[in-house]
Design an enzyme around this catalytic site. Sequence first.
Site, short mmCIF file in Angstrom:
data_model
loop_
_atom_site.label_atom_id
_atom_site.label_comp_id
_atom_site.label_asym_id
_atom_site.label_seq_id
_atom_site.Cartn_x
_atom_site.Cartn_y
_atom_site.Cartn_z
N TYR A 134 0.94 -1.32 -0.01
CA TYR A 134 -0.08 0.00 -0.10
C TYR A 134 0.73 1.31 -0.05
CZ TYR A 134 -2.92 3.76 2.19
OH TYR A 134 -3.77 4.97 2.26
N HIS A 135 2.06 1.27 0.75
CA HIS A 135 2.78 2.38 0.95
C HIS A 135 3.32 2.75 -0.40
CE1 HIS A 135 5.17 5.50 2.57
NE2 HIS A 135 6.39 4.59 2.54
#
Length: 253
Positions: A134-135
Amino acid sequence: MEVYLDATECYLKNSLCFYPSLNIFVSWSVLVGAHVGYIVLVIILRKWMQRRAALNMNKIMMIYNVTQIYISAIMAISLAPHLKKGLFNLNGRFSANIEFWIFVHYCSKFLDMFDTVLMIFRKKNEQLSFLHIYHHATIGFIWGLLLRNGIGNGTAFFGAWVNSAVHFLMYSHYLWTSLGFRNPLKSILTKIQMFQFFLCIVQASLAPFFDNQFALQWSFLQLTYHITLFILFLDFHRKSGKKKGLRNLKQTE
């Protein structure tokens, strides 16, 4: 000599304010293509490595970590003078120096994606958390949005500075442990990472009240994004702690 412009002049350009020749690097095709490509690459590489043995990436990791340490140090040092310009540089003037180093920071987010490639080749699947994917699949996109809208400047410098400083510590830790040494300060590093998210949440909370150069939606974007990172990181840290505790328990049985 430092070059400054009013924030309104940068908004009207609807592009990088001081370096418009770099706009191609924050075009929609690059922003969308690179980040969608990252997710596709992760899926393909994981499938490709399923029936293969883990690769020895020690030498490549050493070069990679040294490169990250160097780049992070340069960015942190170059942006540090703006720390003297008030809390989070709120209402800080837009400068060519800040925009340039935020652009470098944006580019470094693509280099950071190599973290994932190394994990997959080394078959460190336990490290490929939702938080990690996600990051890496979002942070470069967000910095690109700021730059292409002419607001990768002013108080935005703080996020680039604090992240560069934290990355310097992180990759120094990775290099140190890759050489076979133990880092007794590892737990402190985790707390520093979480403190980074906390500071960015505070900055985003203050900006709507004390910075009249950023539209509310940009502060809201930063606020919600860093809250999600903080929650996901806290959850990942909690689960990792439980797994470590279970391993220690089994070793004592």
